[in-house]
Motif scaffolding. Sequence first.
Motif, mmCIF file in Angstrom:
data_model
loop_
_atom_site.group_PDB
_atom_site.id
_atom_site.type_symbol
_atom_site.label_atom_id
_atom_site.label_comp_id
_atom_site.label_asym_id
_atom_site.label_seq_id
_atom_site.Cartn_x
_atom_site.Cartn_y
_atom_site.Cartn_z
ATOM 1 N N SER A 60 3.374 6.940 -3.528
ATOM 2 C CA SER A 60 2.606 6.244 -2.501
ATOM 3 C C SER A 60 1.515 6.769 -1.513
ATOM 4 C CB SER A 60 3.750 5.548 -1.595
ATOM 5 O OG SER A 60 4.813 5.044 -1.945
ATOM 6 N N MET A 61 1.709 8.075 -1.397
ATOM 7 C CA MET A 61 0.785 9.056 -0.544
ATOM 8 C C MET A 61 -0.833 9.136 -1.484
ATOM 9 S SD MET A 61 1.045 9.755 2.693
ATOM 10 C CE MET A 61 1.255 7.843 2.642
ATOM 11 N N PHE A 62 -0.381 9.427 -2.816
ATOM 12 C CA PHE A 62 -1.391 9.685 -3.468
ATOM 13 C C PHE A 62 -2.314 8.269 -3.723
ATOM 14 C CE2 PHE A 62 1.240 13.457 -5.001
ATOM 15 C CZ PHE A 62 0.511 14.312 -4.049
ATOM 16 N N LEU A 63 -1.358 7.188 -3.876
ATOM 17 C CA LEU A 63 -2.067 5.826 -3.967
ATOM 18 C C LEU A 63 -2.929 5.463 -2.917
ATOM 19 C CD1 LEU A 63 -2.510 3.242 -5.714
ATOM 20 C CD2 LEU A 63 -0.497 2.271 -4.357
ATOM 21 N N THR A 64 -2.379 5.764 -1.621
ATOM 22 C CA THR A 64 -3.173 5.433 -0.445
ATOM 23 C C THR A 64 -4.468 6.447 -0.318
ATOM 24 O OG1 THR A 64 -1.278 5.048 0.539
ATOM 25 C CG2 THR A 64 -3.047 5.420 1.931
ATOM 26 N N VAL A 65 -4.417 7.704 -0.739
ATOM 27 C CA VAL A 65 -5.667 8.665 -0.876
ATOM 28 C C VAL A 65 -6.473 7.973 -1.758
ATOM 29 C CG1 VAL A 65 -6.294 10.968 -1.570
ATOM 30 C CG2 VAL A 65 -4.041 10.701 -0.132
ATOM 31 N N PHE A 66 -6.164 7.435 -2.969
ATOM 32 C CA PHE A 66 -7.046 6.971 -4.091
ATOM 33 C C PHE A 66 -7.712 5.687 -3.395
ATOM 34 C CE2 PHE A 66 -8.006 3.675 -7.452
ATOM 35 C CZ PHE A 66 -8.949 4.345 -8.114
ATOM 36 N N ALA A 67 -7.123 4.878 -2.661
ATOM 37 C CA ALA A 67 -7.470 3.788 -2.008
ATOM 38 C C ALA A 67 -8.451 4.353 -0.863
ATOM 39 C CB ALA A 67 -6.685 2.786 -1.384
ATOM 40 N N ILE A 68 -8.284 5.399 0.003
ATOM 41 C CA ILE A 68 -9.471 5.766 0.941
ATOM 42 C C ILE A 68 -10.491 6.207 0.208
ATOM 43 C CG2 ILE A 68 -9.644 7.698 2.582
ATOM 44 C CD1 ILE A 68 -6.639 7.395 3.272
ATOM 45 N N ASN A 69 -10.409 6.736 -0.915
ATOM 46 C CA ASN A 69 -11.584 7.555 -1.419
ATOM 47 C C ASN A 69 -12.014 6.593 -2.710
ATOM 48 O OD1 ASN A 69 -11.573 9.866 0.041
ATOM 49 N ND2 ASN A 69 -9.746 10.666 -1.345
ATOM 50 N N SER A 70 -11.597 5.246 -2.735
ATOM 51 C CA SER A 70 -12.028 4.390 -3.838
ATOM 52 C C SER A 70 -13.343 3.899 -3.929
ATOM 53 C CB SER A 70 -11.085 3.453 -3.772
ATOM 54 O OG SER A 70 -11.400 2.223 -4.825
ATOM 55 N N PRO A 71 -14.007 4.020 -5.101
ATOM 56 C CA PRO A 71 -15.286 3.583 -5.308
ATOM 57 C C PRO A 71 -15.411 2.199 -5.385
ATOM 58 C CG PRO A 71 -14.496 4.214 -7.364
ATOM 59 C CD PRO A 71 -13.550 4.633 -6.348
ATOM 60 N N PHE A 72 -14.239 1.402 -5.052
ATOM 61 C CA PHE A 72 -14.210 -0.117 -5.456
ATOM 62 C C PHE A 72 -14.785 -0.559 -3.957
ATOM 63 C CE2 PHE A 72 -10.995 1.666 -8.442
ATOM 64 C CZ PHE A 72 -11.772 0.991 -9.582
ATOM 65 N N ASP A 73 -14.615 -2.150 -3.885
ATOM 66 C CA ASP A 73 -15.349 -2.644 -2.720
ATOM 67 C C ASP A 73 -14.192 -2.406 -1.685
ATOM 68 O OD1 ASP A 73 -13.201 -5.349 -2.487
ATOM 69 O OD2 ASP A 73 -13.819 -4.619 -4.693
ATOM 70 N N GLU A 74 -14.644 -2.679 -0.530
ATOM 71 C CA GLU A 74 -13.660 -2.311 0.565
ATOM 72 C C GLU A 74 -12.535 -3.097 1.018
ATOM 73 O OE1 GLU A 74 -14.532 -1.983 5.579
ATOM 74 O OE2 GLU A 74 -16.364 -2.937 4.291
ATOM 75 N N ASP A 75 -12.612 -4.559 0.451
ATOM 76 C CA ASP A 75 -11.554 -5.295 0.655
ATOM 77 C C ASP A 75 -10.338 -4.642 -0.263
ATOM 78 O OD1 ASP A 75 -12.439 -6.799 2.618
ATOM 79 O OD2 ASP A 75 -13.279 -8.397 0.963
ATOM 80 N N PHE A 76 -10.959 -4.576 -1.514
ATOM 81 C CA PHE A 76 -10.002 -3.791 -2.402
ATOM 82 C C PHE A 76 -9.149 -2.574 -2.266
ATOM 83 C CE2 PHE A 76 -8.753 -1.048 -6.038
ATOM 84 C CZ PHE A 76 -7.864 -2.011 -6.842
ATOM 85 N N SER A 77 -9.937 -1.755 -1.370
ATOM 86 C CA SER A 77 -9.436 -0.659 -0.778
ATOM 87 C C SER A 77 -8.502 -0.598 0.266
ATOM 88 C CB SER A 77 -10.722 0.351 -0.448
ATOM 89 O OG SER A 77 -11.588 0.678 -1.480
ATOM 90 N N HIS A 78 -8.745 -1.597 1.096
ATOM 91 C CA HIS A 78 -7.762 -1.968 2.173
ATOM 92 C C HIS A 78 -6.549 -2.460 1.989
ATOM 93 C CE1 HIS A 78 -11.482 -2.063 5.400
ATOM 94 N NE2 HIS A 78 -11.205 -0.972 4.925
ATOM 95 N N ASN A 79 -6.792 -3.288 0.909
ATOM 96 C CA ASN A 79 -5.203 -3.980 0.343
ATOM 97 C C ASN A 79 -4.775 -2.930 -0.409
ATOM 98 O OD1 ASN A 79 -5.979 -6.749 1.205
ATOM 99 N ND2 ASN A 79 -7.073 -7.081 -0.433
ATOM 100 N N LEU A 80 -5.018 -1.885 -1.166
ATOM 101 C CA LEU A 80 -4.371 -1.017 -1.725
ATOM 102 C C LEU A 80 -3.854 -0.062 -0.719
ATOM 103 C CD1 LEU A 80 -3.917 -0.135 -4.704
ATOM 104 C CD2 LEU A 80 -6.010 1.296 -4.609
ATOM 105 N N SER A 81 -4.409 0.276 0.198
ATOM 106 C CA SER A 81 -4.011 1.177 1.528
ATOM 107 C C SER A 81 -2.728 0.385 2.176
ATOM 108 C CB SER A 81 -5.040 1.258 2.548
ATOM 109 O OG SER A 81 -6.253 2.048 1.971
ATOM 110 N N ILE A 82 -2.809 -0.824 2.302
ATOM 111 C CA ILE A 82 -1.585 -1.658 2.803
ATOM 112 C C ILE A 82 -0.521 -1.495 1.755
ATOM 113 C CG2 ILE A 82 -0.584 -3.845 3.186
ATOM 114 C CD1 ILE A 82 -2.146 -2.858 5.472
ATOM 115 N N LEU A 83 -0.712 -1.739 0.680
ATOM 116 C CA LEU A 83 0.493 -1.338 -0.471
ATOM 117 C C LEU A 83 0.926 -0.021 -0.546
ATOM 118 C CD1 LEU A 83 1.780 -2.551 -2.858
ATOM 119 C CD2 LEU A 83 0.026 -1.921 -4.457
ATOM 120 N N GLY A 84 0.135 0.735 -0.515
ATOM 121 C CA GLY A 84 0.754 2.150 -0.371
ATOM 122 C C GLY A 84 1.466 2.518 0.867
#
Length: 521
Positions: free
Chosen positions: A394-418
């Motif tokens: 979960s932590m590594f997933l959240t780190v990926f979301a923080i540094n994600s090259p994807f759009d901002e909404d996708f990164s925020h939703n992935l952070s919530i999931l993590g």
Amino acid sequence: MWIATGVHPPVVPVPLLLTSHLSPKPQTLRFGFPLPSLKVKVSATKKQLQTRRPDKGDLPNEEKGNGQSSDVGWRPAFPHVLVASMSNFLFGYHIGVMNGPIISIARELGFEGDPILEGLVVSIFIAGAFIGSISCGSMVDKLGCRRTFQIDTIPLILGAIVSAQAHSLHEILLGRFLVGLGIGVNTVLVPIYISEVAPTKYRGSLGTLSQIGTCLGIILSQCLGIPAEHDPHWWRKMFYIASVPGFLLALGMQFTVESPRWLCRVGNIKDAETIIRNLWGDSEVDKAIEEFQSIIKNDGIDVNSGWLELLEEPHSRVAFIGGALFVLQQFAGINGVLYFSSLTFQDVGIASGALASLFVGLTNFAGALCASYFMDTQGRKRLLIGSYLGMAVSMFLTVFAINSPFDEDFSHNLSILGTLMYIFTFAIGAGPVTGLIIPELSSSKTRGKIMSFSFSVHWVCNFMVGLLFLDLVEIFGVGAVYTGFGSVSLVSAIFAHYFLVETKGRSLEEIEMSLKLKRES
């Protein structure tokens, strides 16, 4: 404590046994502790220990004479465990009660805008909890669980009322300190009581009631905290409400049983037999009393065991494991993740702190329910390892979301999931197992003091994480800090694999006899 506690400032406290048969013959087992090389020697005469692992298909509390079973199940012990778990309900409530109203409290009492004083009001709780945890072991040894529970309701009730009536900084500090003092005692006392009262077969499942109680306390305080966003004086009513469970706990303890193990230690065998018969079944009475007395005879147990005994084997080993488990639990980042999760929820449009906390509380509760099922089916060790592995992912997933090259909404939703995955996996293992397995591994002679030591370590680490988290984020960034949390989670899984033993399905006396360590000459 041993549970995710909701969205709050970081200084708020959160809350292989080898399966060989025991036999009268001496045997040597390895205990997962590499330095120094030690072996577990089990040397018990037939009279001292006649307990054996049940054959496949047998149940621990079951006697199959004349085609009838005397397994009384979990129901007789449930009301007693439920009353004790009310202490954890208070723990959860007092954690959540400060989440929203701290701004209103600071404004009304005249220290608004001073982060040091606001932090002091929150962290004084931890100071009280540390003192309460240290003192609990000696109280339980001398007074027993029931009387300690009742005495402990005094600071809980007084602290809530003093906080509700506070008109100065000093008064709110006194109230929060008294509450912390009571909570510190309860965090040690509840797992001891449940482990000693619950039937062996259901000890894990009943043990998770304490976690469920904490979750419900957090959720209730968060729901009651919603009006605090519009009523600046609502916080006083919330503190008054907090005194009610204290009165109910004091009254309920009049109708609960004392630990039969403690009764045997003080020589009250008849009452211990009656409690075992009522809670565990007729077939368990003779075997349990014989095991209790065997432990007492071998170890010379008295009600005044000293702290220095924790420096002796095997007690020092269990104390080390207990302290290490809480160090790893806290530095795996539960406080930091919960604090930063409020900002994560804001990023996806959930501006209400109370609503964000409610999401966290419901996730906690779902994990607690799952833990109540898996604790006695999968075992403590497997659940703890799986929990920490899930937290790491979960932590590594959240780190990926923080540094994600994807759009901002996708990164925020992935952070919530993590974040929600992290809280759920924490609640299913790292939270409840840590508090339950330490009393299971501890001997009857030092169980109270080992628990006191372990939880005092917990509160110190809790405070350190809260103190350092924001500075570390400012220096290294959220991604680096979360990577550290994930790495500690991996180390925790490795530690659990090599250092812990499975306690599922074995009586506390059976575990104690199997963990008597002696250095090879």
